[in-house]
Design an enzyme around this catalytic site. Structure first.
Site, PDB file in Angstrom:
ATOM      1  N   ARG A   7      -1.680 -13.813 -17.670  1.00  9.14           N
ATOM      2  CA  ARG A   7      -2.690 -14.059 -18.699  1.00  9.14           C
ATOM      3  C   ARG A   7      -2.152 -13.989 -20.133  1.00  9.14           C
ATOM      4  NH1 ARG A   7      -8.244 -11.350 -16.822  1.00  9.14           N
ATOM      5  NH2 ARG A   7      -9.075 -13.084 -17.993  1.00  9.14           N
ATOM      6  N   LYS A  48     -22.460 -12.105 -18.765  1.00  9.32           N
ATOM      7  CA  LYS A  48     -21.473 -11.269 -19.466  1.00  9.32           C
ATOM      8  C   LYS A  48     -20.525 -12.158 -20.266  1.00  9.32           C
ATOM      9  CE  LYS A  48     -17.648  -9.867 -17.142  1.00  9.32           C
ATOM     10  NZ  LYS A  48     -16.403 -10.280 -17.812  1.00  9.32           N
TER      11      LYS A  48
HETATM   12  C1  UD1 Z   1     -12.449 -16.491 -18.676  1.00 12.17           C
HETATM   13  C2  UD1 Z   1     -13.466 -15.593 -17.987  1.00 12.17           C
HETATM   14  C3  UD1 Z   1     -12.991 -15.217 -16.585  1.00 12.17           C
HETATM   15  C4  UD1 Z   1     -12.658 -16.472 -15.792  1.00 12.17           C
HETATM   16  C5  UD1 Z   1     -11.703 -17.377 -16.560  1.00 12.17           C
HETATM   17  C6  UD1 Z   1     -11.453 -18.713 -15.880  1.00 12.17           C
HETATM   18  C7  UD1 Z   1     -14.442 -14.397 -19.855  1.00 12.17           C
HETATM   19  C8  UD1 Z   1     -14.602 -13.103 -20.569  1.00 12.17           C
HETATM   20  N1  UD1 Z   1     -13.622 -14.387 -18.795  1.00 12.17           N
HETATM   21  O1  UD1 Z   1     -11.239 -15.754 -18.812  1.00 12.17           O
HETATM   22  O2  UD1 Z   1     -14.045 -14.507 -15.941  1.00 12.17           O
HETATM   23  O3  UD1 Z   1     -12.039 -16.113 -14.573  1.00 12.17           O
HETATM   24  O4  UD1 Z   1     -12.251 -17.653 -17.870  1.00 12.17           O
HETATM   25  O5  UD1 Z   1     -12.643 -19.381 -15.659  1.00 12.17           O
HETATM   26  O6  UD1 Z   1     -15.056 -15.399 -20.194  1.00 12.17           O
HETATM   27  N2  UD1 Z   1      -3.820 -19.116 -20.087  1.00 12.17           N
HETATM   28  C9  UD1 Z   1      -2.585 -19.317 -20.666  1.00 12.17           C
HETATM   29  N3  UD1 Z   1      -2.495 -19.146 -22.020  1.00 12.17           N
HETATM   30  C10 UD1 Z   1      -3.569 -18.804 -22.788  1.00 12.17           C
HETATM   31  C11 UD1 Z   1      -4.823 -18.616 -22.180  1.00 12.17           C
HETATM   32  C12 UD1 Z   1      -4.924 -18.778 -20.820  1.00 12.17           C
HETATM   33  O7  UD1 Z   1      -1.597 -19.625 -19.995  1.00 12.17           O
HETATM   34  O8  UD1 Z   1      -3.413 -18.669 -24.016  1.00 12.17           O
HETATM   35  C13 UD1 Z   1      -3.937 -19.264 -18.618  1.00 12.17           C
HETATM   36  C14 UD1 Z   1      -4.344 -17.921 -17.963  1.00 12.17           C
HETATM   37  O9  UD1 Z   1      -3.207 -17.120 -17.728  1.00 12.17           O
HETATM   38  C15 UD1 Z   1      -4.990 -18.387 -16.683  1.00 12.17           C
HETATM   39  C16 UD1 Z   1      -5.666 -19.706 -17.108  1.00 12.17           C
HETATM   40  O10 UD1 Z   1      -5.025 -20.118 -18.313  1.00 12.17           O
HETATM   41  O11 UD1 Z   1      -4.013 -18.643 -15.701  1.00 12.17           O
HETATM   42  C17 UD1 Z   1      -7.165 -19.576 -17.345  1.00 12.17           C
HETATM   43  O12 UD1 Z   1      -7.411 -18.618 -18.354  1.00 12.17           O
HETATM   44  P1  UD1 Z   1      -8.664 -18.704 -19.348  1.00 12.17           P
HETATM   45  O13 UD1 Z   1      -9.447 -19.944 -19.056  1.00 12.17           O
HETATM   46  O14 UD1 Z   1      -8.159 -18.508 -20.726  1.00 12.17           O
HETATM   47  O15 UD1 Z   1      -9.489 -17.434 -18.879  1.00 12.17           O
HETATM   48  P2  UD1 Z   1     -10.076 -16.283 -19.776  1.00 12.17           P
HETATM   49  O16 UD1 Z   1     -10.691 -16.847 -21.000  1.00 12.17           O
HETATM   50  O17 UD1 Z   1      -9.094 -15.186 -19.899  1.00 12.17           O
END
Ligand code: UD1
Length: 419
Positions: free
Chosen positions: A122, A22
Site C-alpha cells: 500500500r 465508513k
Molecule cells: C480504499 C478503501 C478500501 C478498499 C480499497 C480498494 C477507504 C478508506 N478504503 O483503500 O476499503 O479496499 O479502496 O477498493 O476508502 N496503490 C498504489 N499507490 C498509491 C495508492 C494505491 O500502488 O499511491 C495501490 C495499493 O497498494 C493497492 C491498490 O492501489 O494495491 C488499490 O489501493 P487504493 O484504491 O488506493 O485503496 P485505498 O484508497 O487505500
C-alpha cells in the site's frame, strides 16, 4: 482485546438496517479542513476508524462534536497545525487523506509515511504524484513526508491505476487550486461521488465524479456543509453473504441496491433469490445447496476486493470448485489459513485461491488480521458446526457498526467476551 464466541449452524432470519458508509464518511469529515465554516455530517457509523478521524481533526485544531449518528466539525478560529502524529496514521492508513485538504487550505502538510499493512504494501506514490502535478514540493524527512505549496495550480493528472485514496486526496487538493484540474483514469467508487456531492455543496466546481474523468475548476474559498453519508455497500454485502452462508433469509433496510449490482449477479449464480424493495430495501433468500462461483476482484464497478474474503468463506461451503482471484491487494489472503483451520479446502497460488467446497465447516479458535478478513471468519463461524472463538475483534470494530448486536437480532448465537 475482545473476542467473539460464535456457535454456528443457525440460519439468519430477519431485518437488518445498514449503517452509513465508513469509506465515504472518512474523506468527507476531512473535507471540513477546506473551510472555517461549520460542517455537519449525518448517518455516520459508530466505528473505531471514525473515532480515529475525529482525533485527527482535533489534533490539528478543529473542534468536533459527536452526537448519535452525526458529527459536527467547527473551526476554533486559528490556523490548523499541519502535522499528523504517527500514532494516528499507524492505526488507520486513510489518515493520509488529511494531506490534500491541508495542502489546499494551508499550503503545508506533514505526515508520517504509512508502512505496509496486513493486506499489502500500500504505497502512496500516486497521491504524491498528483500533489507534485499540482505544484507541491515533496520532502522525505525521517520517515515523514512534508508537502509545501503556497498556491496549487490545476493540471492534467493521469493516474496509472484508479486508486480510491489518490483520487480523493487529489480531488480535495484541486478544489482550491488555481485553474482547471483533470483527473484521468480516476477511481469510480460511489464513495468518491459522495465526496464530490459534498464538496459541490461547499461551493466546489466538479464534473464527472463517479466516471473515469473528473474535471475540477478551482474556486477561491469553500463554505460549510450539511450532508448525509451514503449507505455502506460493503456492510450490506457482508450481511447478504452472512444470510447466504447460513442458508437464511434476510432483509436489508436503509441500503442502496445500485452499487451492489456486481455482487448480486454473483449471488444469483450461487442460487440465491434476491429482490429489491422500493429504493432502499433488499432481501435475500438462500438455497439449501450453494453453487460454487468464481470471482475476480476489480476496481468499481467490478467485484469489490473488500468482499473477496467473505466470498471465500461462502465458497468454502458451496458445492463444487471455484477460483478467487485478488487483483487489487497483493496479500489479501490471510483469512484463507484461518478458514483452513475450520476445515475449508483452499489452495493459494500467487493471486489466485482455488476453493473446493466442503459440506460442513467446524468451529475452531481463529484470529482476524484485517477488517474484511475478520468479517469472513465471523461468517464461516456462523455456518460452522460447533463453537468458534474469534480473537482480535478490534479489526472488525474498525469497519462494522455493532456487528454482534445486528447479528443477534437476526438470530445468530454470538457473544462478545470483553478481556
Ligand atoms: C480504499 C478503501 C478500501 C478498499 C480499497 C480498494 C477507504 C478508506 N478504503 O483503500 O476499503 O479496499 O479502496 O477498493 O476508502 N496503490 C498504489 N499507490 C498509491 C495508492 C494505491 O500502488 O499511491 C495501490 C495499493 O497498494 C493497492 C491498490 O492501489 O494495491 C488499490 O489501493 P487504493 O484504491 O488506493 O485503496 P485505498 O484508497 O487505500
Amino acid at each position: 482485546m475482545d473476542r467473539f464466541l460464535i456457535r454456528g449452524g443457525k440460519p439468519l432470519r430477519g431485518t437488518v438496517p445498514i449503517s452509513g458508509s465508513k469509506n465515504a464518511a472518512l474523506p468527507i469529515l476531512l473535507a471540513s479542513i477546506l473551510t472555517d465554516e461549520k460542517c455537519f455530517l449525518e448517518n455516520v457509523p459508530s466505528l473505531r476508524d471514525i473515532q480515529t478521524v475525529i482525533r485527527l481533526l482535533e489534533c490539528i485544531g478543529k473542534k468536533v462534536i459527536r452526537t448519535e449518528g452525526a458529527v459536527e466539525v467547527q473551526s476554533q478560529g486559528k490556523k490548523l497545525a499541519p502535522q499528523v502524529p504517527y500514532s494516528l496514521v499507524s492505526q488507520m492508513r486513510a489518515s493520509v487523506l488529511v494531506a490534500g485538504p491541508l495542502l489546499a487550505r494551508w499550503g503545508r502538510a506533514c505526515f508520517p509515511l504509512p508502512g505496509g499493512c496486513a493486506i499489502g504494501l500500500r504505497p502512496i506514490d500516486l497521491h504524491l504524484f498528483g500533489f507534485a502535478k499540482l505544484g507541491a514540493v515533496i520532502r522525505h524527512r525521517h520517515g515523514d513526508i512534508e508537502l509545501t505549496s503556497p498556491k496549487l495550480r490545476g493540471n492534467r493528472i493521469r493516474l496509472p491505476f484508479p486508486s480510491v485514496g489518490a483520487t480523493e486526496n487529489i480531488l480535495m487538493a484541486a478544489v482550491l487550486a488555481s485553474g482547471t484540474t483533470a483527473i484521468e483514469n480516476a477511481a469510480r467508487e460511489p464513495e468518491i461521488a459522495d465526496l464530490a456531492r459534498c464538496l459541490k455543496q461547499m461551493g466546489a466546481d466538479i464534473e464527472g465524479a463517479g466516471t473515469r474523468r473528473i474535471r475540477i475548476r478551482g474556486v477561491l474559498s469553500l463554505r460549510g456543509f450539511k450532508h448525509r453519508t451514503i449507505p455502506d455497500r460493503l456492510e450490506a454485502g457482508t450481511y447478504l453473504l452472512a444470510a447466504a452462508i447460513t442458508h437464511g433469509q434476510v432483509r436489508l433496510t436503509r441500503t442502496d441496491p445500485g452499487p451492489l449490482a456486481g455482487l448480486l449477479k454473483k449471488l444469483r449464480r450461487v442460487g440465491c433469490r434476491i429482490r429489491a424493495e422500493k429504493k432502499t430495501g433488499l432481501s435475500l433468500s438462500a438455497p439449501k445447496i450453494l453453487r460454487a462461483t468464481s470471482i475476480h476482484t476489480r476496481p468499481y464497478p467490478g467485484f469489490p476486493t473488500d468482499l473477496q474474503s467473505p466470498w471465500m468463506a461462502l465458497m468454502a461451503t458451496a458445492r463444487g470448485k471455484c477460483r478467487i482471484q485478488e487483483t487489487i491487494f497483493e496479500k489479501r489472503f490471510l483469512h484463507a489459513a484461518e478458514l483452513q483451520r475450520m476445515g475449508a479446502k483452499i489452495y493459494v497460488r500467487k493471486d489466485t485461491a482455488t476453493v473446493k467446497g466442503v459440506p460442513q465447516l467446524t468451529g475452531a479458535p481463529i484470529m482476524a488480521s484485517d477488517i474484511r478478513g475478520g468479517a469472513a471468519l465471523v461468517l464461516a463461524a456462523l455456518a460452522a458446526k460447533g463453537t468458534s472463538s474469534l480473537q482480535r475483534v478490534y479489526h472488525i470494530d474498525r469497519g462494522y457498526e455493532k456487528m454482534e448486536r445486528k447479528l443477534r437480532k437476526l438470530g445468530a448465537l454470538i457473544k462478545r467476551i470483553r478481556q
